[in-house]
Structures are given as structure tokens and as C-alpha cells.
Motif scaffolding. Structure first.
Motif, PDB file in Angstrom:
ATOM      1  N   PHE A  22     -13.487-106.154  13.031  1.00 10.00           N
ATOM      2  CA  PHE A  22     -14.371-105.818  14.137  1.00 10.00           C
ATOM      3  C   PHE A  22     -13.890-106.512  15.402  1.00 10.00           C
ATOM      4  CE2 PHE A  22     -16.915-104.938  10.508  1.00 10.00           C
ATOM      5  CZ  PHE A  22     -17.893-104.033  10.880  1.00 10.00           C
ATOM      6  N   THR A  23     -14.016-105.833  16.529  1.00  5.62           N
ATOM      7  CA  THR A  23     -13.805-106.449  17.836  1.00  5.62           C
ATOM      8  C   THR A  23     -15.181-106.788  18.373  1.00  5.62           C
ATOM      9  OG1 THR A  23     -11.804-105.163  18.240  1.00  5.62           O
ATOM     10  CG2 THR A  23     -12.884-106.137  20.165  1.00  5.62           C
ATOM     11  N   LEU A  24     -15.407-108.078  18.665  1.00  7.17           N
ATOM     12  CA  LEU A  24     -16.715-108.548  19.072  1.00  7.17           C
ATOM     13  C   LEU A  24     -16.856-108.427  20.586  1.00  7.17           C
ATOM     14  CD1 LEU A  24     -18.227-109.289  16.550  1.00  7.17           C
ATOM     15  CD2 LEU A  24     -15.875-109.995  16.310  1.00  7.17           C
ATOM     16  N   THR A  25     -17.868-107.675  21.013  1.00  6.21           N
ATOM     17  CA  THR A  25     -18.023-107.324  22.420  1.00  6.21           C
ATOM     18  C   THR A  25     -19.369-107.711  23.018  1.00  6.21           C
ATOM     19  OG1 THR A  25     -18.835-105.136  21.822  1.00  6.21           O
ATOM     20  CG2 THR A  25     -16.463-105.346  22.186  1.00  6.21           C
ATOM     21  N   THR A  26     -20.331-108.084  22.180  1.00  5.09           N
ATOM     22  CA  THR A  26     -21.680-108.370  22.654  1.00  5.09           C
ATOM     23  C   THR A  26     -22.210-109.631  21.989  1.00  5.09           C
ATOM     24  OG1 THR A  26     -22.105-105.997  22.869  1.00  5.09           O
ATOM     25  CG2 THR A  26     -24.025-107.428  22.885  1.00  5.09           C
ATOM     26  N   VAL A  67     -19.461-109.386  26.393  1.00  3.40           N
ATOM     27  CA  VAL A  67     -18.349-110.334  26.409  1.00  3.40           C
ATOM     28  C   VAL A  67     -17.231-109.728  27.253  1.00  3.40           C
ATOM     29  CG1 VAL A  67     -16.649-111.573  25.018  1.00  3.40           C
ATOM     30  CG2 VAL A  67     -18.943-111.157  24.096  1.00  3.40           C
ATOM     31  N   PRO A  68     -16.795-110.419  28.313  1.00  4.92           N
ATOM     32  CA  PRO A  68     -15.685-109.892  29.120  1.00  4.92           C
ATOM     33  C   PRO A  68     -14.444-109.682  28.250  1.00  4.92           C
ATOM     34  CG  PRO A  68     -16.701-111.784  30.197  1.00  4.92           C
ATOM     35  CD  PRO A  68     -17.285-111.702  28.814  1.00  4.92           C
ATOM     36  N   GLY A  69     -13.652-108.686  28.614  1.00  2.34           N
ATOM     37  CA  GLY A  69     -12.475-108.318  27.823  1.00  2.34           C
ATOM     38  C   GLY A  69     -11.573-109.483  27.448  1.00  2.34           C
ATOM     39  N   ALA A  70     -11.338-110.387  28.378  1.00  2.00           N
ATOM     40  CA  ALA A  70     -10.427-111.505  28.123  1.00  2.00           C
ATOM     41  C   ALA A  70     -10.975-112.497  27.101  1.00  2.00           C
ATOM     42  CB  ALA A  70     -10.124-112.229  29.432  1.00  2.00           C
ATOM     43  N   LEU A  71     -12.292-112.474  26.853  1.00  2.00           N
ATOM     44  CA  LEU A  71     -12.894-113.414  25.911  1.00  2.00           C
ATOM     45  C   LEU A  71     -13.207-112.796  24.551  1.00  2.00           C
ATOM     46  CD1 LEU A  71     -15.428-115.339  28.208  1.00  2.00           C
ATOM     47  CD2 LEU A  71     -13.077-115.948  27.605  1.00  2.00           C
TER      48      LEU A  71
END
Length: 97
Positions: free
Chosen positions: A33-37, A18-22
Motif C-alpha cells: 500500500f502507498t500511504l496517502t492519508t 500526506v504530501p507526495g514527498a512524505l
């Protein structure tokens, strides 16, 4: 093999960063949690399904816990574009190495 009907593919799935801005946060069992994938699956119906994964915002390893993907147009667009890209990559495969 006599054709495509003889081959049973049980799963098609891709992982998408997931791109940083999204990116977004969600909470599970009191931990943020920060969702990154995203894990995107192609269902037998031809529709897509997705789950999100990430790391604890406070740091550390944390548990590998799935989260629902929010109903946001920009995330739906990312998922659809990633599926299209994966399809192109699969179609262009060069066989076993």
C-alpha cells in the motif's frame, strides 16, 4: 447549558493528506500500500494519535486498512502542524449553516 463541563465531546479527529514527498509504502497480507492519508485524533490526555491509510500500490480499490505511522520527524511535524491548523479552523467556526 451552564458551562463547558456540561458538554461531553467524545472524539476530535481530522484527516490529513500526506504530501507526495512524505508518502511511504507498507505491506499487509502480501499486498503493498502507498500511504496517502493520516487520521489524527486528539486523545483525552491532550496527546495526539495517528493512523495511516492508503491504496494498493498496484492499483485497484483494496481494503480500508490502517497502518502505523513511522517514527519520522517530518511526519511528526506534519501531524503537529495539521493539529494546530485544525484547532485554528475550529476556533474560527461561524456556526451552523
Amino acid at each position: 447549558m451552564s458551562g463547558d463541563t456540561d458538554i461531553e465531546v467524545s472524539a476530535l479527529a481530522i484527516n490529513v493528506t500526506v504530501p507526495g514527498a512524505l508518502r511511504w509504502t507498507d505491506t499487509r497480507r502480501g499486498e503493498e500500500f502507498t500511504l496517502t492519508t493520516l487520521n489524527v485524533r486528539l486523545l483525552p490526555s491532550g496527546h495526539l494519535a495517528a493512523k495511516a491509510y492508503g491504496r494498493p500500490t498496484a492499483g485497484g480499490r483494496g481494503n480500508y486498512v490502517s497502518f502505523s505511522v513511522p517514527d519520522r520527524p517530518e511526519l511528526a511535524k506534519l501531524i503537529a502542524e495539521a493539529a494546530d491548523r485544525a484547532g485554528s479552523m475550529w476556533a474560527a467556526h461561524q456556526g451552523l449553516r
